[in-house]
Each structure stands twice: as C-alpha cells, then as structure tokens.
Design a protein around this motif. Structure first.
Motif, PDB file in Angstrom:
ATOM      1  N   GLY A   1       1.350  -0.966  -0.377  1.00 61.26           N
ATOM      2  CA  GLY A   1      -0.103   0.272  -0.001  1.00 61.26           C
ATOM      3  C   GLY A   1       1.071   1.297  -0.196  1.00 61.26           C
ATOM      4  O   GLY A   1      -0.018   2.790   0.013  1.00 61.26           O
ATOM      5  N   ASP A   2       2.260   1.307  -0.213  1.00 60.71           N
ATOM      6  CA  ASP A   2       3.142   2.680  -0.539  1.00 60.71           C
ATOM      7  C   ASP A   2       4.222   1.901  -0.545  1.00 60.71           C
ATOM      8  O   ASP A   2       4.553   0.781  -1.025  1.00 60.71           O
ATOM      9  CB  ASP A   2       3.561   2.612   1.829  1.00 60.71           C
ATOM     10  CG  ASP A   2       3.759   4.418   1.538  1.00 60.71           C
ATOM     11  OD1 ASP A   2       3.992   5.113   0.305  1.00 60.71           O
ATOM     12  OD2 ASP A   2       3.557   4.976   2.047  1.00 60.71           O
TER      13      ASP A   2
ATOM     14  N   THR B   1       7.010   3.421   8.361  1.00 62.85           N
ATOM     15  CA  THR B   1       5.942   3.220   8.194  1.00 62.85           C
ATOM     16  C   THR B   1       4.698   2.144   8.478  1.00 62.85           C
ATOM     17  O   THR B   1       3.212   3.140   7.928  1.00 62.85           O
ATOM     18  CB  THR B   1       6.149   3.316   6.056  1.00 62.85           C
ATOM     19  OG1 THR B   1       7.239   3.918   5.492  1.00 62.85           O
ATOM     20  CG2 THR B   1       5.293   3.063   4.897  1.00 62.85           C
ATOM     21  N   PHE B   2       5.540   1.565   8.710  1.00 63.06           N
ATOM     22  CA  PHE B   2       4.288   0.700   8.873  1.00 63.06           C
ATOM     23  C   PHE B   2       5.078  -0.073  10.615  1.00 63.06           C
ATOM     24  O   PHE B   2       5.089  -1.364  11.398  1.00 63.06           O
ATOM     25  CB  PHE B   2       4.802  -0.823   8.817  1.00 63.06           C
ATOM     26  CG  PHE B   2       4.264  -0.999   7.174  1.00 63.06           C
ATOM     27  CD1 PHE B   2       3.266  -0.611   6.714  1.00 63.06           C
ATOM     28  CD2 PHE B   2       5.479  -0.396   6.146  1.00 63.06           C
ATOM     29  CE1 PHE B   2       3.166  -0.975   4.954  1.00 63.06           C
ATOM     30  CE2 PHE B   2       5.677  -0.834   4.921  1.00 63.06           C
ATOM     31  CZ  PHE B   2       3.863  -0.521   4.891  1.00 63.06           C
TER      32      PHE B   2
ATOM     33  N   CYS C   1       0.419  -0.555  13.642  1.00 63.27           N
ATOM     34  CA  CYS C   1      -1.059  -1.197  12.537  1.00 63.27           C
ATOM     35  C   CYS C   1      -1.706   0.128  13.740  1.00 63.27           C
ATOM     36  O   CYS C   1      -1.810   0.197  15.331  1.00 63.27           O
ATOM     37  CB  CYS C   1      -0.883  -1.758  13.252  1.00 63.27           C
ATOM     38  SG  CYS C   1      -2.577  -2.450  11.500  1.00 63.27           S
TER      39      CYS C   1
ATOM     40  N   ALA D   1      -8.104  -0.286  12.087  1.00 66.91           N
ATOM     41  CA  ALA D   1      -7.140  -0.840  11.200  1.00 66.91           C
ATOM     42  C   ALA D   1      -8.447  -1.518   9.969  1.00 66.91           C
ATOM     43  O   ALA D   1      -9.225  -2.926  10.838  1.00 66.91           O
ATOM     44  CB  ALA D   1      -6.042  -1.426   9.969  1.00 66.91           C
ATOM     45  N   ASP D   2      -8.819  -1.932   9.005  1.00 66.03           N
ATOM     46  CA  ASP D   2      -9.313  -2.805   8.135  1.00 66.03           C
ATOM     47  C   ASP D   2      -8.710  -3.965   8.082  1.00 66.03           C
ATOM     48  O   ASP D   2      -7.486  -3.888   8.733  1.00 66.03           O
ATOM     49  CB  ASP D   2     -10.673  -2.350   6.734  1.00 66.03           C
ATOM     50  CG  ASP D   2      -9.510  -1.486   5.490  1.00 66.03           C
ATOM     51  OD1 ASP D   2      -8.700  -1.914   6.385  1.00 66.03           O
ATOM     52  OD2 ASP D   2     -10.145  -1.055   4.934  1.00 66.03           O
TER      53      ASP D   2
ATOM     54  N   GLU E   1      -7.649  -5.665   5.426  1.00 67.28           N
ATOM     55  CA  GLU E   1      -7.091  -5.323   4.295  1.00 67.28           C
ATOM     56  C   GLU E   1      -5.533  -4.138   4.588  1.00 67.28           C
ATOM     57  O   GLU E   1      -4.623  -4.825   4.525  1.00 67.28           O
ATOM     58  CB  GLU E   1      -7.152  -4.975   2.964  1.00 67.28           C
ATOM     59  CG  GLU E   1      -6.748  -4.456   1.649  1.00 67.28           C
ATOM     60  CD  GLU E   1      -5.681  -5.917   1.479  1.00 67.28           C
ATOM     61  OE1 GLU E   1      -4.643  -5.461   0.926  1.00 67.28           O
ATOM     62  OE2 GLU E   1      -6.269  -6.999   1.206  1.00 67.28           O
ATOM     63  N   THR E   2      -5.451  -3.762   5.516  1.00 63.39           N
ATOM     64  CA  THR E   2      -4.648  -2.712   6.370  1.00 63.39           C
ATOM     65  C   THR E   2      -4.121  -3.444   7.018  1.00 63.39           C
ATOM     66  O   THR E   2      -2.490  -3.600   7.144  1.00 63.39           O
ATOM     67  CB  THR E   2      -5.473  -1.160   7.135  1.00 63.39           C
ATOM     68  OG1 THR E   2      -6.060  -0.967   6.384  1.00 63.39           O
ATOM     69  CG2 THR E   2      -4.275  -0.655   7.113  1.00 63.39           C
TER      70      THR E   2
ATOM     71  N   ARG F   1      -1.618  -5.852   5.211  1.00 62.23           N
ATOM     72  CA  ARG F   1      -0.256  -5.155   4.670  1.00 62.23           C
ATOM     73  C   ARG F   1       0.786  -4.788   5.237  1.00 62.23           C
ATOM     74  O   ARG F   1       1.762  -5.128   5.882  1.00 62.23           O
ATOM     75  CB  ARG F   1      -1.216  -3.561   4.731  1.00 62.23           C
ATOM     76  CG  ARG F   1      -1.208  -3.367   3.033  1.00 62.23           C
ATOM     77  CD  ARG F   1      -1.819  -2.685   2.102  1.00 62.23           C
ATOM     78  NE  ARG F   1      -2.306  -2.764   1.124  1.00 62.23           N
ATOM     79  CZ  ARG F   1      -3.685  -1.635   0.740  1.00 62.23           C
ATOM     80  NH1 ARG F   1      -3.687  -0.668   0.987  1.00 62.23           N
ATOM     81  NH2 ARG F   1      -3.668  -1.988  -0.727  1.00 62.23           N
ATOM     82  N   PHE F   2       0.429  -4.496   7.285  1.00 58.60           N
ATOM     83  CA  PHE F   2       1.231  -4.258   8.298  1.00 58.60           C
ATOM     84  C   PHE F   2       2.525  -5.629   7.965  1.00 58.60           C
ATOM     85  O   PHE F   2       2.519  -5.720   9.416  1.00 58.60           O
ATOM     86  CB  PHE F   2       0.683  -3.682   9.287  1.00 58.60           C
ATOM     87  CG  PHE F   2       0.306  -2.755   8.994  1.00 58.60           C
ATOM     88  CD1 PHE F   2       1.136  -1.678  10.389  1.00 58.60           C
ATOM     89  CD2 PHE F   2      -0.687  -1.641   8.224  1.00 58.60           C
ATOM     90  CE1 PHE F   2       1.134   0.455   9.757  1.00 58.60           C
ATOM     91  CE2 PHE F   2      -0.411  -0.073   8.220  1.00 58.60           C
ATOM     92  CZ  PHE F   2       0.535   0.636   9.146  1.00 58.60           C
TER      93      PHE F   2
END
Length: 162
Positions: free
Chosen positions: A80-81, A101-102, A105, A109-110, A112-113, A116-117
């Motif tokens: 996502g980034d 960035t990570f 979390c 957060a949903d 999907e987020t 990603r984390f």
C-alpha cells in the motif's frame, strides 16, 4: 507487545505469523543466540523444517511476480505504499522506511490494512532475523512472493535444508 526492529508486534498479526510458521521467531527478544547445529536452531525457534524449501536464489525472481507487472508496482499493491528512491538500493529497502511506515498498525484498521502491516512485519522479520542482509539495515524485496500468499507461507521449510 514486543518490538521487531522498531516495529510493534500487533496482536492482529499473530494469525498471519502462525499461518506462516513464524510466530515463535517473532517472539524472540532483541538478543540473538547461536547454536551449533542448524536443526537445533530451527527447533529452538519453532520453525517448520518440512515443506518446500526457501531459496535465496534471485535468478528466477521475475517468474514469481504475479501477472508480469513491474516489481515495484507489485510491492505497492501488497504493502500500500512505496519507499522514496533515497530509501532503495537496487532491490532492497532501508529498514528505517519499514519502521517509520509500518511501525504501528492504526487502531480500527480494516482487514486489508492489517494484512499489509503484517506483510511488512514478516518481511522485516525474515530480512533481519532469519535471512539478514549483511548490511544489517536493508530488507530485500525477494520476500514479496512469500508475503503475497500469506496463506501458503506455512508450507515452506523456514529452517535449514536437510
């Protein structure tokens, strides 16, 4: 919660770490230890040693990129980034970018987020604990094919080949 190289181990990552067979590794503290036999290390870390082996060879890396799209596009889709150019050295990203960035979390957060984390956390875990870059401060993107398929990660042998 424990920190992994500046990244908080969020409880929401635990199912993904368990699925990947890496949960015990994520629970290590900041101190590393050495054992003489690779199988002892795998046993101590709770790493699966049966299954498909994890190859460090990058000659076929392009084969694993889904749909033949550029690797950095795939990186962006999975995490996502994208890191800025000054945080990339060939196919490795500075750990500091992952940490900034990570690092934590967001609450609420949903799913999907969270995925990603969790992917970023697993990449950091693999790149700093299990298959550390000799620089000690970069994460190679060779882990994308593995974190792209979180559900399949448990089918790999993360311990030594025997």
């Amino acid at each position: 919660m424990r920190q992994q190289q500046g990244m908080r181990l969020d409880e929401r990552y635990v199912p993904y770490l368990q699925m990947a067979g890496l949960y015990h590794l994520s629970r290590l503290n900041d101190r590393w230890f050495r054992l003489d036999e690779p199988l002892d290390v795998a046993y101590q870390l709770g790493l699966p040693v049966d299954g498909r082996y994890v190859s460090g060879c990058l000659t076929d890396f392009h084969v694993y990129i889904e749909g033949g799209r550029p690797v950095w596009q795939w990186f962006h889709e999975l995490l996502g980034d994208l890191p800025p150019a000054n945080q990339i050295q060939k196919f490795a990203v500075n750990c500091t970018w992952f940490q900034e960035t990570f690092g934590e979390c967001p609450e609420g957060a949903d799913e999907e987020t969270v995925r990603r984390f969790a992917r970023a956390y697993i990449m950091m875990l693999l790149g700093t604990q299990l298959f550390a870059d000799k620089s000690g401060n970069r994460i190679h993107i060779r882990w994308l094919p593995f974190v792209a398929r979180l559900e399949e990660m448990g089918g790999y042998s993360w311990g030594p080949r025997h």
